[in-house]
Enzyme design. Sequence first.
Site, PDB file in Angstrom:
ATOM      1  N   LYS A 219       0.714  -1.264  -0.155  1.00 18.53           N
ATOM      2  CA  LYS A 219       0.049   0.014   0.074  1.00 18.53           C
ATOM      3  C   LYS A 219       0.866   1.191  -0.073  1.00 18.53           C
ATOM      4  O   LYS A 219       0.739   2.217  -0.752  1.00 18.53           O
ATOM      5  CB  LYS A 219      -0.963   0.070   1.178  1.00 18.53           C
TER       6      LYS A 219
ATOM      7  N   ARG B 157      -9.853   0.685   8.610  1.00 16.78           N
ATOM      8  CA  ARG B 157      -9.481  -0.618   8.932  1.00 16.78           C
ATOM      9  C   ARG B 157     -10.567  -1.508   9.435  1.00 16.78           C
ATOM     10  O   ARG B 157     -10.489  -2.483   9.830  1.00 16.78           O
ATOM     11  CB  ARG B 157      -8.414  -0.644   9.829  1.00 16.78           C
TER      12      ARG B 157
ATOM     13  N   ARG C  48      12.007  -5.552   4.972  1.00 19.09           N
ATOM     14  CA  ARG C  48      11.634  -4.222   4.928  1.00 19.09           C
ATOM     15  C   ARG C  48      12.693  -3.174   5.556  1.00 19.09           C
ATOM     16  O   ARG C  48      12.939  -3.553   6.748  1.00 19.09           O
ATOM     17  CB  ARG C  48      10.084  -3.761   5.166  1.00 19.09           C
TER      18      ARG C  48
ATOM     19  N   ARG D  84      11.194  -1.196  11.156  1.00 19.08           N
ATOM     20  CA  ARG D  84       9.920  -0.885  11.880  1.00 19.08           C
ATOM     21  C   ARG D  84       9.934  -1.852  13.177  1.00 19.08           C
ATOM     22  O   ARG D  84      10.003  -2.948  13.153  1.00 19.08           O
ATOM     23  CB  ARG D  84       8.550  -0.918  11.357  1.00 19.08           C
TER      24      ARG D  84
ATOM     25  N   ARG E 125      -1.021  -8.625  13.671  1.00 19.75           N
ATOM     26  CA  ARG E 125      -1.380  -7.749  12.334  1.00 19.75           C
ATOM     27  C   ARG E 125      -2.278  -8.338  11.635  1.00 19.75           C
ATOM     28  O   ARG E 125      -3.228  -7.823  10.910  1.00 19.75           O
ATOM     29  CB  ARG E 125      -0.299  -7.003  11.872  1.00 19.75           C
TER      30      ARG E 125
END
Length: 215
Positions: free
Chosen positions: A13, A88, A127, A162, A173
């Site tokens: 996203k 969400r 990431r 992160r 998550r």
Amino acid sequence: MNIILLGPPGAGKGTQARRLVEERNLAQLSTGDMLRAARTSGTELGKMVAGVMDRGELVTDEIVIGLIREQLTNDDGANGYIFDGFPRTLAQADALGNLLAELGEKLDRVILMEVDDEALVARITARSTCANCGEVYNDQTKPIPSDGVCSNCGEKAEFTRRADDNEESLKTRLLAYYKQTSPLVGYYYAKGDLSTVDGLQSMDDVAASIKVALP
Ligand code: AP5
Ligand code: MG
């Protein structure tokens, strides 16, 4: 034009939102980025949400709706918005619909980015992000330049991982996505707003599929 990028953690996203900002002069509204910015600047809000975010749970509807309301009502003359990671929950989706209606705006498209769980785990654990401009990298598919200079902002930057990008938080998550967010797929489908793209394609091909889906 106002669009929502909907999809599980790691679907891409943020990556695609940044491209759309460049290509269409839209403003990216990422509630995740806003909450992380609040944490970095040490605000009360930041302190309040830190534990919840690190565990991978959702922050309350009240907080994120408040953040979005503030952004939309302080109109900065943008051509429209890309909602990245918001809404969400069904309550957030209703609130966004009401907010846009209050402002005389409408939602133009909801893009569902489909990626299977195995690929999500691989993407997220690889990431990193440029601490200077937020450009997103990936050890496998978009490695940090060897000279340490960000390809987007041109700065010799720090590249950070992160706190919630670990296997344990990721499980939470994903569960939050399937339990609380995936009902939005039916919600927007029923309204005729939904387009689905294969998020497993290369970044360029995902961008091309989104382009086809947009009005
Ligand atoms: P948030 O920051 O929104 O995180 P998320 O939804 O878990 O999604 P991510 O940012 O992890 O993934 P992404 O889809 O943006 O993928 P990306 O482009 O980076 O939310 C964080 C937390 O904040 C939540 O857990 C919650 O606590 C709170 N929160 C936020 N919004 C909330 C809300 N509305 N309500 C309640 N709580 C909220 O890509 C991932 C990786 O894959 C990168 O390395 C990238 O380079 C790579 N990649 C991207 N596309 C491709 C591709 N096509 N092929 C190969 N690799 C790719
Ligand atoms: Mg993101």
